[in-house]
Design a protein around this motif. Structure first.
Motif, mmCIF file in Angstrom:
data_model
loop_
_atom_site.group_PDB
_atom_site.id
_atom_site.type_symbol
_atom_site.label_atom_id
_atom_site.label_comp_id
_atom_site.label_asym_id
_atom_site.label_seq_id
_atom_site.Cartn_x
_atom_site.Cartn_y
_atom_site.Cartn_z
ATOM 1 N N TRP A 35 -1.243 -4.573 3.428
ATOM 2 C CA TRP A 35 -2.067 -3.572 3.012
ATOM 3 C C TRP A 35 -1.362 -3.059 1.720
ATOM 4 O O TRP A 35 -0.268 -2.394 1.984
ATOM 5 N N ASP A 36 -1.949 -3.150 0.649
ATOM 6 C CA ASP A 36 -1.463 -2.833 -0.728
ATOM 7 C C ASP A 36 -2.043 -1.513 -1.304
ATOM 8 O O ASP A 36 -1.859 -1.234 -2.564
ATOM 9 N N PHE A 37 -3.247 -0.820 -0.884
ATOM 10 C CA PHE A 37 -4.010 0.029 -1.263
ATOM 11 C C PHE A 37 -4.320 0.137 -2.703
ATOM 12 O O PHE A 37 -4.333 1.237 -3.357
ATOM 13 N N VAL A 85 -0.773 3.568 -4.377
ATOM 14 C CA VAL A 85 -0.062 4.193 -3.211
ATOM 15 C C VAL A 85 -1.159 4.848 -2.324
ATOM 16 O O VAL A 85 -2.174 5.193 -2.859
ATOM 17 N N MET A 86 -0.766 5.095 -1.174
ATOM 18 C CA MET A 86 -1.512 5.993 -0.202
ATOM 19 C C MET A 86 -0.600 7.323 0.186
ATOM 20 O O MET A 86 0.699 6.975 0.648
ATOM 21 N N HIS A 87 -1.081 8.395 -0.263
ATOM 22 C CA HIS A 87 -0.597 9.582 0.349
ATOM 23 C C HIS A 87 -0.951 9.745 1.807
ATOM 24 O O HIS A 87 -2.159 10.295 1.988
ATOM 25 N N PHE A 118 7.833 6.216 0.231
ATOM 26 C CA PHE A 118 8.632 7.428 -0.510
ATOM 27 C C PHE A 118 8.139 8.859 -0.007
ATOM 28 O O PHE A 118 7.058 9.124 0.361
ATOM 29 N N TYR A 119 9.487 9.852 0.138
ATOM 30 C CA TYR A 119 9.129 11.013 0.821
ATOM 31 C C TYR A 119 9.512 11.872 -0.504
ATOM 32 O O TYR A 119 10.598 11.935 -0.972
ATOM 33 N N VAL A 172 3.179 5.485 0.969
ATOM 34 C CA VAL A 172 3.499 4.260 1.122
ATOM 35 C C VAL A 172 2.674 3.439 0.323
ATOM 36 O O VAL A 172 1.550 3.502 -0.461
ATOM 37 N N ALA A 173 3.521 2.295 -0.315
ATOM 38 C CA ALA A 173 2.880 1.270 -1.374
ATOM 39 C C ALA A 173 2.398 0.175 -0.803
ATOM 40 O O ALA A 173 1.694 -0.541 -1.352
#
Length: 524
Positions: free
Chosen positions: A299-301, A345-347, A382-383, A496-497
């Motif tokens: 999954w690459d969003f 990305v997905m937040h 990423f955070y 997440v990317a």
């Protein structure tokens, strides 16, 4: 001629002939002693008020008298009276006369207070009070008028943008949030006619460098604003929080993917880089690969929860999770790009329990069990901030798990489970993590391996019944991402990317070849 006072007063009080005989004797004795004389005239100080007299005297009937109330001597007392046959009784001193009480100034007690209302607006000038029992003409009982010459100014008037304090609250125009005529103005640094929402202010007159419409998503670039056309460049040109949505500029059969126009599935291509992410160019056509590398899900969003390989993700709790999930590019979220450029990305949410994402991974049953006992899970994470929670859930292997998640980022930022957390996933940078699980390993061998950016950072042997085939770390057909169902708040939002699942435990060499995070997603 006067009698000597000392001799004249020695006659005792007697009655009848005895008195007369003593008085005659007193006169004879005075003549013999030479007490008859011509005295000097007696005088007394004249006065109007008590302050005209000495301290021990008061002003009475125009002359100073002793404090006890006796009047001063008569300035011309006249001749002494002839002695009478009968002595006159000695008069007792009269007490000071009690002054007559004055009439009270008001018929009511206490009097009411009124205020002059010159402009007849029902509010009075508090600087002009009047005491009276009845309301005087032109006065009211309400003070507070700050301009008693203007009937439009009073505490119950509306504040308007006119440079005056209309409602008498000490504030005027833009100082008063309730003023009629206030408008929102937005700072417009790039002068494109659109201002950014942050920094908006409500005032009567526009401040310098502000405009009356907001919504500019990049106030340093005049080409990015709500009225711009969306083009395929990896940016949110029209400020609708979507990257390259309905982008213009691509040819027929092409789609915009990560800022470039590429061929869609089933369309012609020359090289794999000319196909949409997740597709490969085979025999001049973009197709979904048969996954010879064991990739069963990716999954690459680029398009919400749509899968690049395998089945689409789904929201665990549809309404709650969906409302807290956002999609876009790194730049639109204000987070760093990958080392090789921007990424979709997905937040993901992390605000409450029973949230997360259903992952149908298609690994299938393996390891001689009914569940997925051998698999590899890879993520580019990423955070933005350090968590308030001590733990951050990564994977829960079953929808029916009502206790803890099964893999976490721990309090020391390490990756793992059961007090064995290795490596560091720090806030503020992209990190590629990999979890390799092989529950078929002998009991005395490690069965969980942890990698960060292609480097092995730790391994652990979970042993015991929970590490047996089809036990805790074996995945059901559907697992949960970023979920924790035991209601202890071990969640934290992040980005997440790319996510990838393989149906076998990858080797350290294979993981190393994947390298660090990159904009194109996890290699397959």
């Amino acid at each position: 001629m006067h009698f000597c006072p000392r001799r004249a007063m020695i006659a005792p009080a007697m009655e009848g002939g005895a008195v007369r005989r003593w008085m005659i004797l007193g006169v004879v004795l005075a003549l013999e002693a030479g007490c008859l004389f011509e005295p000097a005239p007696l005088t007394a100080r004249q006065c109007d008020t008590d302050t005209d007299c000495p301290e021990d005297q008061l002003c009475q009937r125009g002359y100073c008298a002793q404090i006890d109330g006796a009047p001063g001597p008569d300035p011309d007392p006249g001749p002494a009276p002839e002695p009478s046959a009968e002595p006159e009784p000695i008069a007792e001193p009269s007490p000071d006369p009690t002054p007559e009480p004055e009439d009270p100034p008001f018929d009511c007690d206490p009097p009411l207070v009124w205020f002059v209302d010159a402009d007849e607006d029902g509010w009075g000038d508090q600087a002009q009070p009047i005491q009276a029992c009845e309301r005087p003409e032109g006065a009211v009982d309400r003070p507070g008028d700050c301009d008693d010459a203007n009937s439009a100014t009073s505490p119950d008037a509306d504040e308007v943008c006119d440079g005056r304090d209309n409602d008498c609250d000490g504030l005027f125009d833009s100082q008063d949030d309730n003023a009629i005529g206030l408008s929102a103005w937005y700072p417009d640094a790039d002068r494109d006619g659109w201002g950014q929402d942050a920094g908006a202010t409500r005032v009567c007159q526009p401040p310098l460098g502000h405009v009356d419409r907001g919504g500019d998503c990049d106030d340093q670039d005049p080409s990015l604003k709500p009225e711009s056309a969306e083009i395929c460049d990896g940016r949110d040109n029209d400020c609708d929080s979507q990257i390259d949505d309905d982008a213009e500029g691509c040819q027929r059969g092409e789609v915009c993917d990560l800022g470039r126009c590429v061929s869609a599935e089933g369309e012609r291509c020359r090289v794999e880089e000319g196909c949409r992410s997740g597709l490969v160019c085979q025999s001049g056509e973009c197709v979904t690969p048969d996954s010879p590398t064991g990739v069963t899900g990716q999954w690459d969003f680029n398009d919400g929860l749509r899968a690049t390989v395998g089945a689409d993700l789904a929201y665990y709790n549809d309404a709650t999770t969906e409302n807290a999930t956002e999609f876009g590019a790194t730049a639109s979220f204000g987070i760093p790009d990958m080392a090789d450029g921007p990424a979709a990305v997905m937040h993901f949410t992390g605000t409450s329990n029973r949230t997360g994402y259903r992952m149908t991974h298609r690994v299938g049953a393996n390891g001689n069990g009914r569940r997925s006992n051998q698999y590899t899970l890879i993520m580019d994470l990423f955070y933005a901030t350090e968590p308030e929670a001590a733990y951050r859930a990564i994977l829960q292997t079953s929808l029916n798990n009502d206790d803890d998640a099964d893999f976490f980022i721990g309090p020391n930022r390490g990756l793992g489970i059961s007090d064995a957390y290795d490596g560091e996933i720090a806030a503020g940078r992209w990190t590629r993590i990999a979890l390799v699980v092989d529950l078929t390993a002998p009991r005395d061998r490690d069965n969980i391996f942890k990698y960060i950016d292609g480097v092995l950072v730790g391994a652990q042997d979970q042993g015991g019944p929970s590490a047996e085939i089809d036990a805790r770390w074996a995945m059901d057909t559907v697992a949960l991402l970023f979920a924790d169902n035991d209601n202890d708040g071990e969640l934290w939002p992040g980005y997440v990317a790319s996510i990838q699942v393989r149906n076998y435990p990858m080797s350290a060499h294979e993981i190393a070849l994947l390298g660090p995070p990159n904009a194109a997603g996890i290699p397959r």
